[in-house]
Design an enzyme around this catalytic site. Structure first.
Site, short mmCIF file in Angstrom:
data_model
loop_
_atom_site.label_atom_id
_atom_site.label_comp_id
_atom_site.label_asym_id
_atom_site.label_seq_id
_atom_site.Cartn_x
_atom_site.Cartn_y
_atom_site.Cartn_z
N ASP A 9 -19.08 -17.14 -34.38
CA ASP A 9 -20.48 -17.47 -34.51
C ASP A 9 -20.52 -18.87 -35.12
O ASP A 9 -19.56 -19.31 -35.76
CB ASP A 9 -21.17 -16.46 -35.43
N ASP A 11 -23.60 -20.78 -36.92
CA ASP A 11 -24.32 -20.92 -38.18
C ASP A 11 -23.92 -19.81 -39.16
O ASP A 11 -24.05 -18.63 -38.85
CB ASP A 11 -25.83 -20.88 -37.94
N ASP A 17 -25.76 -22.27 -42.90
CA ASP A 17 -26.93 -21.79 -42.18
C ASP A 17 -28.19 -22.18 -42.95
O ASP A 17 -28.12 -22.61 -44.09
CB ASP A 17 -26.86 -20.27 -42.01
N SER A 18 -29.32 -22.02 -42.31
CA SER A 18 -30.61 -22.31 -42.94
C SER A 18 -31.65 -21.34 -42.40
O SER A 18 -31.70 -21.11 -41.19
CB SER A 18 -31.04 -23.74 -42.63
N SER A 55 -32.18 -19.21 -31.14
CA SER A 55 -33.57 -18.90 -30.80
C SER A 55 -34.52 -20.03 -31.18
O SER A 55 -35.68 -20.03 -30.75
CB SER A 55 -34.01 -17.60 -31.46
N CYS A 99 -33.33 -10.38 -23.68
CA CYS A 99 -32.29 -10.81 -22.74
C CYS A 99 -30.99 -10.07 -23.03
O CYS A 99 -30.84 -9.42 -24.05
CB CYS A 99 -32.08 -12.32 -22.88
N ARG A 102 -28.55 -12.31 -26.05
CA ARG A 102 -28.84 -12.45 -27.48
C ARG A 102 -28.12 -11.35 -28.26
O ARG A 102 -28.32 -10.17 -28.03
CB ARG A 102 -30.34 -12.38 -27.74
#
Length: 182
Positions: A9, A11, A17-18, A55, A99, A102
């Site tokens: 992965d 982030d 990450d944020s 996203s 979808c 995701r």
């Protein structure tokens, strides 16, 4: 463990990450040791692929040019260490889009397996959230968790039977040690 491919992965695993999303290259900051950990995987002969939900694209927070500029920054920093990713896969959809790609759905992971004609046992997935581990499991791939991203609650049943490490670097230590014993 005879793993040939590490799926990461982005982030929370490779970079900080944020909650407000990583929307620009200036916001993309690698977690200390993560790029070096990727280099160690590559030098050990593993394929390294990023699989990330993005996203923010579907939400209109950034566009494809922004995302590609972020990925360019990441790949340039890896090239300074003498390595390159084998691929970057991402889902641009929101949860409402339902979808197949995701995470926690396995579409991204299954696409990676298909593109390189891999068996699930050939791969591991390293993520910072339950959705990463759920996607890995749904594709039959072993998942490992890291504590550098979203908070991991060890009592959460989704983490049952999942090895959790402090960061990508310590996960790579484990993988390479297991690989040398195989």
């Amino acid at each position: 463990m005879t793993v040939s491919t590490a799926i990461l992965d982005r982030d929370g695993v490779v970079n900080h990450d944020s909650e407000a999303f990583i929307k620009s290259p200036s916001e993309w900051q690698p977690i200390p040791g993560s790029l070096e950990a990727i280099a160690r995987l590559k030098h050990a002969g593993l394929r390294v692929v990023v699989a990330s939900n993005q996203s923010g694209l579907g939400r209109g927070l950034f566009d494809y040019d922004d995302l590609f500029a972020i990925h360019d920054k990441m790949t340039r920093q890896l090239s300074e260490l003498g390595v390159a990713l084998d691929g970057i896969f991402f889902c641009p959809h929101t949860a409402d889009d339902a979808c197949a790609c995701r995470k926690p759905r396995p579409g991204l992971v299954e696409d990676i397996l298909r593109r390189w004609n891999l068996k699930p046992l050939d791969c591991v997935m390293i993520g910072d959230s339950a959705t990463d581990i759920e996607a890995a499991r749904a594709a039959g791939v072993t998942g490992f968790g890291v504590r550098t991203g979203k908070p991991i609650d060890p009592s959460d049943p989704r983490w049952r039977d999942t090895r959790i490490f402090d960061d990508l670097s310590s996960t790579v230590d484990h993988l390479l040690a297991a690989r040398s014993r195989a």
